[in-house]
Design an enzyme around this catalytic site. Sequence first.
Site, PDB file in Angstrom:
ATOM      1  CE1 TYR A 167      -3.713   2.915   8.790  1.00  0.00           C
ATOM      2  CE2 TYR A 167      -3.574   4.628   7.105  1.00  0.00           C
ATOM      3  CZ  TYR A 167      -3.405   4.215   8.406  1.00  0.00           C
ATOM      4  OH  TYR A 167      -2.928   5.089   9.340  1.00  0.00           O
TER       5      TYR A 167
ATOM      6  CD  GLU B 211      -2.313  -1.160   2.943  1.00  0.00           C
ATOM      7  OE1 GLU B 211      -2.301  -0.121   3.615  1.00  0.00           O
ATOM      8  OE2 GLU B 211      -2.971  -2.166   3.241  1.00  0.00           O
TER       9      GLU B 211
ATOM     10  CB  CYS C 220      30.319  42.483 -18.520  1.00  0.00           C
ATOM     11  SG  CYS C 220      28.717  43.274 -18.328  1.00  0.00           S
TER      12      CYS C 220
ATOM     13  CB  CYS D 244      27.001  43.063 -14.844  1.00  0.00           C
ATOM     14  SG  CYS D 244      27.216  41.381 -15.449  1.00  0.00           S
TER      15      CYS D 244
ATOM     16  CB  CYS E 125      27.320  40.902 -20.526  1.00  0.00           C
ATOM     17  SG  CYS E 125      27.364  39.875 -19.049  1.00  0.00           S
TER      18      CYS E 125
ATOM     19  CE  LYS F 208       4.893   5.268   7.118  1.00  0.00           C
ATOM     20  NZ  LYS F 208       4.612   6.636   7.560  1.00  0.00           N
TER      21      LYS F 208
ATOM     22  CB  CYS G   3      23.774  42.552 -16.830  1.00  0.00           C
ATOM     23  SG  CYS G   3      25.099  42.991 -17.962  1.00  0.00           S
TER      24      CYS G   3
ATOM     25  CG  ASP H 250       3.629  12.635   4.517  1.00  0.00           C
ATOM     26  OD1 ASP H 250       3.562  12.378   5.733  1.00  0.00           O
ATOM     27  OD2 ASP H 250       4.513  13.361   4.024  1.00  0.00           O
TER      28      ASP H 250
ATOM     29  CE  LYS I 112       9.304   7.541   5.850  1.00  0.00           C
ATOM     30  NZ  LYS I 112       9.413   7.848   7.251  1.00  0.00           N
TER      31      LYS I 112
HETATM   32  S1  IVH Z   1      -0.691   0.645   8.960  1.00  0.00           S
HETATM   33  C1  IVH Z   1       0.220  -1.280  12.951  1.00  0.00           C
HETATM   34  N1  IVH Z   1      -0.921   1.571   6.515  1.00  0.00           N
HETATM   35  O1  IVH Z   1       2.067   5.460   9.027  1.00  0.00           O
HETATM   36  C2  IVH Z   1       0.132  -0.690  11.587  1.00  0.00           C
HETATM   37  N2  IVH Z   1      -0.130   3.043   8.209  1.00  0.00           N
HETATM   38  O2  IVH Z   1       4.313   4.798  10.925  1.00  0.00           O
HETATM   39  C3  IVH Z   1      -0.158   0.741  11.637  1.00  0.00           C
HETATM   40  N3  IVH Z   1       0.353   5.297   7.403  1.00  0.00           N
HETATM   41  O3  IVH Z   1       0.467   6.014  12.071  1.00  0.00           O
HETATM   42  C4  IVH Z   1      -0.346   1.496  10.463  1.00  0.00           C
HETATM   43  N4  IVH Z   1      -0.224   4.961   5.320  1.00  0.00           N
HETATM   44  O4  IVH Z   1      -0.360   7.308  10.055  1.00  0.00           O
HETATM   45  C5  IVH Z   1      -0.572   1.849   7.791  1.00  0.00           C
HETATM   46  N5  IVH Z   1      -1.184   2.268   4.300  1.00  0.00           N
HETATM   47  C6  IVH Z   1      -0.847   2.534   5.566  1.00  0.00           C
HETATM   48  C7  IVH Z   1      -0.394   3.799   5.967  1.00  0.00           C
HETATM   49  C8  IVH Z   1      -0.038   4.019   7.297  1.00  0.00           C
HETATM   50  C9  IVH Z   1       0.218   5.846   6.195  1.00  0.00           C
HETATM   51  C10 IVH Z   1       0.853   6.003   8.596  1.00  0.00           C
HETATM   52  C11 IVH Z   1      -0.083   5.970   9.771  1.00  0.00           C
HETATM   53  C12 IVH Z   1       0.716   5.385  10.892  1.00  0.00           C
HETATM   54  C13 IVH Z   1       2.108   5.562  10.433  1.00  0.00           C
HETATM   55  C14 IVH Z   1       2.995   4.461  10.970  1.00  0.00           C
END
Ligand code: IVH
Length: 673
Positions: free
Chosen positions: A227, A115, A413, A410, A434, A117, A428, A119, A316
């Site tokens: 999620y 999945e 030049c 400048c 120049c 991650k 300039c 932000d 990451k």
């Molecule tokens: S699972 C025990 N799935 O990442 C598992 N977390 O560092 C817990 N996050 O606090 C989280 N996308 O805010 C999970 N697809 C995803 C995620 C996700 C973002 C964030 C979430 C969590 C942090 C963990």
Amino acid sequence: MASESKRIVALREEIARHDHRYYVLDDPEVPDAEYDRLMRELRELETRHPKLVSADSPTQRVSGVATREFGVVEHRVPMLSLDNAFSDEDIENFDRRVRERLELGEGARLEYNSEPKLDGLAISLTYEDGVFSVGATRGDGLKGEDVTPNLRTLRSVPLKLRGRGHPRLVEVRGEVFMTDAGFEQMNRDALAGGDKVFVNPRNAAAGSLRQLDPAVTAGRPLEIFFYGVGAIEGGTLPPRHSELLSMLREWGLRTCPEIRVTTGVEGLLGYYRDIGARRATLGYQIDGVVYKVDSLVRQRELGFVARAPRWAIAHKFPAEEEMTQVRDIEWQVGRTGALTPVARLEPVFVGGVTVSNATLHNVDELTRKDVRIGDTVIIRRAGDVIPEIVRVIAERRPRGTKVVALPKACPVCGSDVSRIEGEAVARCTGGLVCAAQRKESLKHFASRRAMDVEGLGDKVVEQLVDAQLVESAADLYLLTAAQLSELERMGEKSAAKLVAAIAKSKNTTFARFLFALGIPNVGEATALSLAEHFGELTVLQDASLEQIMAVPDIGPVVAQDIREFFDEPRNKKIVSQFLARGVNWPAPASGRSEHQPLAGKTFVLTGTLPNLGRADAEALIRKAGGKVTSSVTKKTSFVLAGESAGSKLERAQQLNVPIISEEQLRLLVKAFD
Ligand code: IVH
């Protein structure tokens, strides 16, 4: 040991301060990468000196605190965090550990749910008999803030689950975030209204959700992807995480469309690369991907360590923001003489590359950001966008930083620098006197989108000007192989090749030639419009200001620039030299229906066009031989932008991709209308 214990105390204090700025004030001082480094250092020190671990150490809890203003919600099941991985090797080790714990054989390939991650910020929503009852932030993982009224304002949070037979109580978890477009719009509105702007979509999402007045949250473009599931009472979960996500979808809870089930390490790494490549076009911020063992039975078998599950890991992406020091600020002189302040930086690895320079665009930006020599700054490099200075870390400004002012002369030049009232750019006044301007105009002339002289790169241009072999671009056509082979690192063979490439560039198009001339404010799109409109050079050269303004999208300022260019005796001379030395292009075609004016060009559409619908615009482009793609890259020929264009327009500006209007498009394809 004494010094290490002091360092531990100092690190804890510093981390606590950053936690407060990040979680309570939604206003972080340092980039995440710096925070992660401090945590890692503290963890390492504590591993070496277990006796020094104390209950109040930030390593002993999931970060974050509940603020006093909101009610407190105790999580039925703690909201944990994830371990981080940064390399392929980390992932191979993770997969090996998992397989060993599960006592699976060497060759076993596990199924993982992969999945993005997201932000944003983690939240938990409790549904009782299918009805939304309580919503909370993660807080410290054990207790969070009660943000129920705020979450109720999100359109993507159903107040009742769809279908029937829901558990008596289920706590679903997900991430609240803001799309890039929503964030940009919100900051534009904030700027217009004189309000605070947020530094990134995540802080904007956190700041918007954690509003004591839910009416404020309601006006913010927040979204959610679910999620996972925390507590469940009076119901059961399916045997796999992927099925659990399907169940959430059936209940009407939004999940991220990029989620996939992948097999084995290769599957994980392939997913990482695929999402990494598409990251900039997702429309929302992610900072990596998450892998979760798909089987919930196996998840239970694997269990948890301290604050993270053994069955999942976050892979990451390299940080896109980093901090570094400004060593110097220099002024670069461009093709039209514009002076650009450039920060020379202590080299720093950011967004996957080492960055040592960042542009500050113009003197106003330098003043607004108040960047000084000696400052610590946050650098951002996302995708292939040029690195920029986000802001100065004011708290880290040492004594004796140096303010850099616009020079009067400048730096290349020595000619006067002039700045027209109300304009951001200072220039300039040296013109072709120049050397910097000469070099830049030659580089532009030879570039791929202009005359496309292969092998005439920046280094060769600089040598040619320094050795006084060329005065203007027209002199390129007089160069001999013998002259060129005198240059550094230029053998006879490459000299002959370059002469041939220069000769080849003589056969060009009218539009390319006009663009290559480097007339102020005449980009690729305007050059094309001019070429199509006037057809012949002499007609354009003799055109009045009014006649030039009759070309769509050319206003009085650009028309004036064009007129002045052709009126300037030195330019007149150079233009005639080009023609005398053999530069030529095909006469305007009469049987135009045969040719495809947009052949080889790629377009990206954004925003709402005044007359054409999206499908019509695409059809028009395709009919004229052009291609339509969805994301803006350096290779995009044009971005066709209409009303309320979003991040694609911004990206086009960053990458210097020409932006055209519907009217300009019509002009380009007029043979087909
Ligand atoms: S699972 C025990 N799935 O990442 C598992 N977390 O560092 C817990 N996050 O606090 C989280 N996308 O805010 C999970 N697809 C995803 C995620 C996700 C973002 C964030 C979430 C969590 C942090 C963990």
